[in-house]
Scaffold this active site. Structure first.
Site, PDB file in Angstrom:
ATOM      1  N   ASP A 161      89.705  -4.642  -4.188  1.00  0.00           N
ATOM      2  CA  ASP A 161      89.424  -5.979  -4.731  1.00  0.00           C
ATOM      3  C   ASP A 161      90.716  -6.628  -5.233  1.00  0.00           C
ATOM      4  O   ASP A 161      90.954  -7.810  -5.016  1.00  0.00           O
ATOM      5  CB  ASP A 161      88.404  -5.850  -5.861  1.00  0.00           C
ATOM      6  CG  ASP A 161      87.216  -5.003  -5.415  1.00  0.00           C
ATOM      7  OD1 ASP A 161      86.576  -5.399  -4.435  1.00  0.00           O
ATOM      8  OD2 ASP A 161      86.983  -3.939  -6.006  1.00  0.00           O
ATOM      9  N   HIS A 189      82.832  -3.134  -8.979  1.00  0.00           N
ATOM     10  CA  HIS A 189      83.132  -3.343  -7.559  1.00  0.00           C
ATOM     11  C   HIS A 189      81.848  -3.860  -6.896  1.00  0.00           C
ATOM     12  O   HIS A 189      81.107  -3.107  -6.263  1.00  0.00           O
ATOM     13  CB  HIS A 189      83.600  -2.023  -6.929  1.00  0.00           C
ATOM     14  CG  HIS A 189      83.796  -2.126  -5.444  1.00  0.00           C
ATOM     15  ND1 HIS A 189      84.726  -2.954  -4.868  1.00  0.00           N
ATOM     16  CD2 HIS A 189      83.167  -1.524  -4.412  1.00  0.00           C
ATOM     17  CE1 HIS A 189      84.652  -2.838  -3.553  1.00  0.00           C
ATOM     18  NE2 HIS A 189      83.711  -1.983  -3.253  1.00  0.00           N
TER      19      HIS A 189
HETATM   20  N1  LIG Z   1      85.219   1.271  -3.469  1.00  0.00           N
HETATM   21  C1  LIG Z   1      85.516   0.576  -2.394  1.00  0.00           C
HETATM   22  O1  LIG Z   1      86.322  -0.374  -2.464  1.00  0.00           O
HETATM   23  C2  LIG Z   1      84.906   0.894  -1.065  1.00  0.00           C
HETATM   24  C3  LIG Z   1      83.924   1.843  -0.933  1.00  0.00           C
HETATM   25  N2  LIG Z   1      83.363   2.143   0.276  1.00  0.00           N
HETATM   26  C4  LIG Z   1      82.331   3.198   0.317  1.00  0.00           C
HETATM   27  O2  LIG Z   1      82.903   4.423   0.778  1.00  0.00           O
HETATM   28  C5  LIG Z   1      81.862   5.260   1.269  1.00  0.00           C
HETATM   29  C6  LIG Z   1      82.262   5.877   2.602  1.00  0.00           C
HETATM   30  O3  LIG Z   1      82.409   4.878   3.572  1.00  0.00           O
HETATM   31  P1  LIG Z   1      82.659   5.226   5.117  1.00  0.00           P
HETATM   32  O4  LIG Z   1      83.752   6.223   5.261  1.00  0.00           O
HETATM   33  O5  LIG Z   1      82.770   3.930   5.806  1.00  0.00           O
HETATM   34  O6  LIG Z   1      81.266   5.886   5.495  1.00  0.00           O
HETATM   35  P2  LIG Z   1      80.917   6.862   6.727  1.00  0.00           P
HETATM   36  O7  LIG Z   1      79.429   6.908   6.824  1.00  0.00           O
HETATM   37  O8  LIG Z   1      81.717   6.518   7.928  1.00  0.00           O
HETATM   38  O9  LIG Z   1      81.442   8.266   6.196  1.00  0.00           O
HETATM   39  C7  LIG Z   1      80.898   8.874   5.086  1.00  0.00           C
HETATM   40  C8  LIG Z   1      80.997  10.364   5.335  1.00  0.00           C
HETATM   41  O10 LIG Z   1      80.620  11.016   4.133  1.00  0.00           O
HETATM   42  C9  LIG Z   1      79.893  12.156   4.489  1.00  0.00           C
HETATM   43  N3  LIG Z   1      79.099  12.564   3.325  1.00  0.00           N
HETATM   44  C10 LIG Z   1      77.903  12.075   2.899  1.00  0.00           C
HETATM   45  N4  LIG Z   1      77.486  12.741   1.828  1.00  0.00           N
HETATM   46  C11 LIG Z   1      78.435  13.659   1.537  1.00  0.00           C
HETATM   47  C12 LIG Z   1      78.555  14.653   0.556  1.00  0.00           C
HETATM   48  N5  LIG Z   1      77.615  14.848  -0.359  1.00  0.00           N
HETATM   49  N6  LIG Z   1      79.662  15.422   0.563  1.00  0.00           N
HETATM   50  C13 LIG Z   1      80.610  15.252   1.489  1.00  0.00           C
HETATM   51  N7  LIG Z   1      80.532  14.332   2.468  1.00  0.00           N
HETATM   52  C14 LIG Z   1      79.468  13.541   2.483  1.00  0.00           C
HETATM   53  C15 LIG Z   1      79.074  11.750   5.703  1.00  0.00           C
HETATM   54  O11 LIG Z   1      78.666  12.893   6.471  1.00  0.00           O
HETATM   55  C16 LIG Z   1      80.068  10.869   6.446  1.00  0.00           C
HETATM   56  O12 LIG Z   1      80.833  11.610   7.384  1.00  0.00           O
HETATM   57  C17 LIG Z   1      80.612   4.385   1.328  1.00  0.00           C
HETATM   58  O13 LIG Z   1      79.828   4.647   0.170  1.00  0.00           O
HETATM   59  C18 LIG Z   1      81.183   2.987   1.278  1.00  0.00           C
HETATM   60  O14 LIG Z   1      80.242   2.066   0.784  1.00  0.00           O
HETATM   61  C19 LIG Z   1      83.785   1.524   1.409  1.00  0.00           C
HETATM   62  C20 LIG Z   1      84.777   0.568   1.350  1.00  0.00           C
HETATM   63  C21 LIG Z   1      85.376   0.165   0.118  1.00  0.00           C
HETATM   64  O1  LIG Z   2      81.185  -3.763   0.962  1.00  0.00           O
HETATM   65  C1  LIG Z   2      80.964  -2.573   1.194  1.00  0.00           C
HETATM   66  O2  LIG Z   2      79.852  -2.042   1.196  1.00  0.00           O
HETATM   67  C2  LIG Z   2      82.167  -1.709   1.395  1.00  0.00           C
HETATM   68  C3  LIG Z   2      83.019  -2.035   0.244  1.00  0.00           C
HETATM   69  O3  LIG Z   2      82.780  -1.573  -0.846  1.00  0.00           O
HETATM   70  C4  LIG Z   2      84.006  -3.109   0.406  1.00  0.00           C
HETATM   71  O4  LIG Z   2      84.420  -3.423   1.517  1.00  0.00           O
HETATM   72  O5  LIG Z   2      84.387  -3.655  -0.625  1.00  0.00           O
END
Ligand SMILES: NC(=O)C1=CN([C@@H]2O[C@H](COP(=O)(O)OP(=O)(O)OC[C@H]3O[C@@H](n4cnc5c(N)ncnc54)[C@H](O)[C@@H]3O)[C@@H](O)[C@H]2O)C=CC1
Ligand SMILES: O=C([O-])CC(=O)C(=O)O
Length: 328
Positions: A161, A189
């Protein structure tokens, strides 16, 4: 040669993991002279573990000189053993039409288990960054599930952000991103976050008079930054991954190596400053040095800011109440 640092990454076979691991192993996060050992956690599912093996094969194929070891895990207790840094990415991402808090029930439970595992086995100075959404509340759950670790071990990611806020302002002003300092994104967030440019400077001069467009700031800038995640999902069909990994690298790099006096936004447990109740995981302006962060204090809060800060706080309080049953 420095002693290797142990870095855990959860959700390592996911989209963010795929952007993150290579940059950690190349030294972009902890320094070009710092060897790393990667401890990678995925769910105990054949498909996920196989995908993780595939990513590790690719990491191997990069022959990173700083990579001193790498292991795959399906149990948080072994994944977090002795770790210096833990990036908690693994969680379900949202799809179109969902808010991040819709993930609370699905993802909240993950962070009690992982908080306990960190409590049991991580370094006593572990630096934990929670990326998995809803990031602030998940970080709160992890912190509360790890009573033997200091609260300052736990942070939530607001750096994406912060970076979005920098980039949008730089574009509007036609100035380089690097010329902007003292940006803040207060709160959650989520779309209620409050990107605050009242203290921001551009080439050392106050940004607000330079912008001189309060209507754009309030009606376009604040919502654009707050809803950028949804805009990415709408455009890509998937949530941000490379930019999220980049923000995670920025966050941990500054925490470990220092921000050189610059303000960065980190989600940290409130100490009661700025009227934010103790322990709420809230985006605050921080500086970092010697492996520690410090909140920037004493900033004046005007009426508009108070209203915005209370709104994002109210949402965090609501999320916190919604997960209270997980922390009994
Ligand atoms: N804070 C931020 O600014 C942001 C947060 N996110 C969040 O990050 C997270 C991951 O996003 P992506 O990589 O795109 O998702 P993704 O679905 O591509 O990958 C997530 C991975 O985590 C694994 N997983 C699920 N539960 C688990 C557990 N208990 N222990 C270990 N691994 C586990 C899944 O098997 C999957 O491979 C989501 O919650 C997303 O919303 C995404 C972008 C920005
Ligand atoms: O928007 C979502 O769900 C993934 C995220 O947290 C971001 O891109 O800021």
């Amino acid at each position: 040669m420095k002693k290797p640092m142990r870095v855990a990454v959860t959700g390592a076979a996911g989209q963010i993991g795929y952007s993150l691991l290579f940059r950690i192993a190349s030294g972009e996060m902890l320094g070009k002279d710092q060897p790393v050992i990667l401890q990678l956690l995925e769910i105990p599912d054949e498909k996920a573990q196989k995908a993780l093996k595939g990513v590790m094969m690719e990491v191997d194929d990069c022959a990173f000189p700083l990579l001193a070891g790498m292991s795959a895990h399906s149990d948080a207790n072994t994944a977090f053993k002795d770790v210096d840094v833990a990036l908690l990415v693994g969680a379900r991402p949202r799809g179109p039409g969902m808010e991040r808090k819709d993930l609370l029930e699905a993802n909240g439970a993950i962070f009690t288990v992982q908080g306990r595992a960190l409590d049991a086995g991580a370094s006593r100075n572990v630096k934990v960054l929670v990326v998995g959404n809803p990031a602030n509340t998940n970080a709160y759950i992890a912190m509360k599930s790890a009573p033997s670790l200091d609260k300052s071990c736990f942070t939530a990611m607001l750096r994406l952000d912060h970076n979005r806020a920098l980039s949008q302002l730089a574009t509007k002003l036609g100035k380089p991103v690097a010329s902007i300092e003292k940006m803040i994104v207060w709160g959650n967030h989520s779309p209620t976050m409050y990107p605050d440019i009242r203290f921001a400077t551009v080439e050392g001069k106050p940004a607000k008079p330079m912008l001189n467009d309060d209507a754009w700031y309030k009606d376009t800038y604040i919502p654009t930054v707050g809803k950028r995640g949804a805009a990415i999902i709408e455009a890509r069909g998937l949530s941000s991954a490379a930019s999220a990994a980049n923000a995670a690298i920025d966050h941990v790099r500054d925490w470990v190596l220092g921000s050189n006096g610059k303000w960065v936004t980190m989600g940290i447990a409130s100490d009661g400053s700025y009227g934010i109740p103790q322990d709420v995981m809230y985006g605050f302006p921080c500086t970092t040095a010697n492996g520690k962060f410090e909140m920037v204090k004493g900033l004046e809060i005007d009426d508009f800011s108070r209203e915005r800060m209370n709104k994002t706080l109210a949402e965090l309080e609501e999320e916190r109440a919604g997960v209270a049953h997980l922390l009994k």
